[in-house]
Design a protein around this motif. Sequence first.
Motif, mmCIF file in Angstrom:
data_model
loop_
_atom_site.group_PDB
_atom_site.id
_atom_site.type_symbol
_atom_site.label_atom_id
_atom_site.label_comp_id
_atom_site.label_asym_id
_atom_site.label_seq_id
_atom_site.Cartn_x
_atom_site.Cartn_y
_atom_site.Cartn_z
ATOM 1 N N MET A 81 6.200 -10.667 18.130
ATOM 2 C CA MET A 81 6.713 -11.839 17.425
ATOM 3 C C MET A 81 6.503 -11.654 15.927
ATOM 4 N N ILE A 82 5.343 -11.098 15.581
ATOM 5 C CA ILE A 82 5.032 -10.884 14.165
ATOM 6 C C ILE A 82 4.566 -9.439 13.995
ATOM 7 N N VAL A 83 5.180 -8.732 13.056
ATOM 8 C CA VAL A 83 4.788 -7.352 12.787
ATOM 9 C C VAL A 83 4.454 -7.213 11.310
ATOM 10 N N LEU A 84 3.222 -6.783 11.027
ATOM 11 C CA LEU A 84 2.826 -6.486 9.646
ATOM 12 C C LEU A 84 2.629 -4.986 9.559
ATOM 13 N N ASP A 85 3.326 -4.355 8.600
ATOM 14 C CA ASP A 85 3.280 -2.897 8.491
ATOM 15 C C ASP A 85 2.817 -2.515 7.097
ATOM 16 N N HIS A 86 1.582 -2.026 6.977
ATOM 17 C CA HIS A 86 1.055 -1.542 5.692
ATOM 18 C C HIS A 86 1.249 -2.560 4.574
ATOM 19 N N VAL A 87 0.869 -3.800 4.844
ATOM 20 C CA VAL A 87 1.069 -4.861 3.859
ATOM 21 C C VAL A 87 -0.014 -4.797 2.787
ATOM 22 N N THR A 88 0.427 -4.820 1.539
ATOM 23 C CA THR A 88 -0.488 -4.793 0.400
ATOM 24 C C THR A 88 -0.116 -5.934 -0.538
ATOM 25 N N GLN A 89 -1.117 -6.571 -1.092
ATOM 26 C CA GLN A 89 -0.850 -7.681 -2.005
ATOM 27 C C GLN A 89 -1.709 -7.555 -3.265
ATOM 28 N N TRP A 90 -1.039 -7.513 -4.391
ATOM 29 C CA TRP A 90 -1.722 -7.555 -5.691
ATOM 30 C C TRP A 90 -1.498 -8.925 -6.303
ATOM 31 N N PHE A 91 -2.513 -9.410 -7.020
ATOM 32 C CA PHE A 91 -2.320 -10.626 -7.798
ATOM 33 C C PHE A 91 -2.566 -10.327 -9.265
ATOM 34 N N ASP A 92 -1.701 -10.879 -10.114
ATOM 35 C CA ASP A 92 -1.909 -10.742 -11.557
ATOM 36 C C ASP A 92 -2.734 -11.923 -12.031
ATOM 37 N N ALA A 93 -3.811 -11.613 -12.723
ATOM 38 C CA ALA A 93 -4.631 -12.680 -13.297
ATOM 39 C C ALA A 93 -4.908 -12.312 -14.740
ATOM 40 N N PRO A 94 -5.316 -13.285 -15.571
ATOM 41 C CA PRO A 94 -5.600 -12.974 -16.969
ATOM 42 C C PRO A 94 -6.621 -11.839 -17.106
ATOM 43 N N ALA A 95 -7.549 -11.769 -16.151
ATOM 44 C CA ALA A 95 -8.584 -10.741 -16.231
ATOM 45 C C ALA A 95 -8.080 -9.379 -15.760
ATOM 46 N N GLY A 96 -6.842 -9.324 -15.266
ATOM 47 C CA GLY A 96 -6.290 -8.060 -14.799
ATOM 48 C C GLY A 96 -5.784 -8.203 -13.378
ATOM 49 N N ARG A 97 -5.257 -7.113 -12.853
ATOM 50 C CA ARG A 97 -4.695 -7.181 -11.505
ATOM 51 C C ARG A 97 -5.807 -7.051 -10.478
ATOM 52 N N THR A 98 -5.723 -7.834 -9.428
ATOM 53 C CA THR A 98 -6.667 -7.649 -8.335
ATOM 54 C C THR A 98 -5.881 -7.415 -7.062
ATOM 55 N N MET A 99 -6.493 -6.615 -6.197
ATOM 56 C CA MET A 99 -5.843 -6.329 -4.934
ATOM 57 C C MET A 99 -6.419 -7.286 -3.892
ATOM 58 N N ALA A 100 -5.565 -8.098 -3.313
ATOM 59 C CA ALA A 100 -6.034 -9.089 -2.339
ATOM 60 C C ALA A 100 -6.002 -8.528 -0.922
ATOM 61 N N LEU A 101 -4.988 -7.724 -0.651
ATOM 62 C CA LEU A 101 -4.861 -7.137 0.686
ATOM 63 C C LEU A 101 -4.541 -5.658 0.544
ATOM 64 N N HIS A 102 -5.162 -4.837 1.396
ATOM 65 C CA HIS A 102 -4.931 -3.404 1.307
ATOM 66 C C HIS A 102 -4.512 -2.864 2.670
ATOM 67 N N ASP A 103 -3.256 -2.468 2.751
ATOM 68 C CA ASP A 103 -2.773 -1.727 3.907
ATOM 69 C C ASP A 103 -3.088 -2.420 5.241
ATOM 70 N N VAL A 104 -2.605 -3.637 5.381
ATOM 71 C CA VAL A 104 -2.862 -4.399 6.606
ATOM 72 C C VAL A 104 -1.717 -4.194 7.589
ATOM 73 N N SER A 105 -2.049 -3.723 8.768
ATOM 74 C CA SER A 105 -1.041 -3.597 9.822
ATOM 75 C C SER A 105 -1.525 -4.342 11.060
ATOM 76 N N LEU A 106 -0.609 -5.106 11.657
ATOM 77 C CA LEU A 106 -0.992 -5.927 12.809
ATOM 78 C C LEU A 106 0.282 -6.295 13.536
ATOM 79 N N ARG A 107 0.246 -6.255 14.848
ATOM 80 C CA ARG A 107 1.388 -6.828 15.564
ATOM 81 C C ARG A 107 0.905 -7.875 16.552
ATOM 82 N N ILE A 108 1.661 -8.949 16.605
ATOM 83 C CA ILE A 108 1.267 -10.099 17.415
ATOM 84 C C ILE A 108 2.370 -10.367 18.412
#
Lengths: 265, 261
Positions: B11-38
């Motif tokens: 029903m749900i497939v996550l394949d190598h999901v990565t998430q960066w956020f831009d903040a005044p202090a610089g970029r932060t990585m919130a998620l690194h290479d998340v894979s999951l199938r539901i």
Amino acid sequence: MPRPLPSARPGAAGRLRRVIAPAVVFAAGLAGWEAVVRAAHIQFYLLPAPSEIARSLAENAAFLIGAAWYTAQEALAGFAIGCALGIGVAVVSVRWRSVAETLLPYAIAANSVPIIAFAPLAIVWFGVEQGSKIAIVAMMTFFPTMVGTVRGLLSPDRDALDLMRSYGATERQVFVKLRAPSALPFVLTAFKVSASLSMIGAVVGEFFGGFARSLGVYIVSQTALFHTREAWAAVVVACAYGIGFYLVIAGIERLLIPWHVTLRR
Amino acid sequence: MSVPTPTPGAMIVLDHVTQWFDAPAGRTMALHDVSLRIAPGEFVSLIGPSGSGKSTLLRIIGDLISPTGGQVQVNGKSPREARRARDYGIVFQSPVLYDWRTVRRNVELPLEVMGYPRKEWTPRAERMLDLVGLRQFRAHYPWQLSGGMQQRVAIARALAFSPPILLMDEPFGALDELTRERMNQELLGIWAQTRNTVVFVTHSIAEAVFLSSRVAVLTPRPGRIEEIVAIDLPYPRTATTRKDPRFFDLVTRVRSALREA
């Protein structure tokens, strides 16, 4: 189980006390004023005693009611125009941020112009009769209404907006079903501020010239003649109109937003 | 973002999901290479410490955020298409009920927005209120209800349009422990009837184990999936489940996975 309804609402005795206490303070204040004026033999043109003011009110009742209605018409018309423009500009600037950024400096600047500077110009532009006063009141009520409405329209938090987004809601639906109802308490608060301001604006506008049978012109002319108690009587009538106007808005608020945290029963 | 061909049985497939956020202090990585199938009808919890990006992951599935990298498929579609197709209902930590609407009209909100015929609004809303046991409160306002009841209204609202997926972001996080346990029990009762695919974000280990068919343990920022713990306790789960030694074993497993994370 549901929470018990808030018990902070006063009972009959509490309500009576809430009316009586201010009334007693008011009466005591008037009595003290009366006593000081009589005991110190203060000249009538400096500070008339409350009884003198009351007598003047009674003597000139017909004139004052007519003059106040003339002035109140200016206040009401200016209020309607100022609030309508304030809401309109707020809606447009929340929808298009660039409009807000363009208009806001001018709105702030307009709000910083003292009436004393604007009133003579308004008379030149809109005529010495009601037009110029309406313009002054509109200018005074525009800003609080606009600022209040913008704040209200932007009050829904991220989750509330994400919820609408998850439904695939259109911009219009978000506005009608979320932003507008959220803004209503803010708009009504701005209306209450504007209601009081509008009567002040109309009277002060008339100080710079206008119809002889209006409150502001009457106050100025009576003061010039050292008819201080007549001027005071007119001030009392202006206050009564201002308070009445405010109470009407407060009543409308109760009808429109009974769900708001400050009005829940 | 290209959408891969639909994955059968997921029903749900996550394949190598990565998430960066831009903040005044610089970029932060919130998620690194998340894979999951539901799989359809699964109840999966995402658990992790604060800042592990579990809510971010939920919002990516719901198309409330677009991932910086990787691929996501929801019900065989891109998250955007799935959102437009009204494939999921969402429940947040705060109930987000509208104070100016009665309980019933709050549940009707998605039906109004989605253009359901007007005559279906009330019957559907009342059916959902039956499901969460609040029919007799339909004329109340949200602020007249307790926190637990408000959250049940939010669940009824999320299910009002029968979405195949239910996304829940710490829905019981603000409730006291006993109310939370009761709500867990009720949620399983609801799920037994609706059989949605549920993605449930929490930081309560007991809650995750009690509810889920699988628990995905995330690491602190940047969030990665440290381990997926299968919860092989039979449904229906009840108060006795919480006393089962296997329940404690699984709680311990999730806890040690969180420690290592």
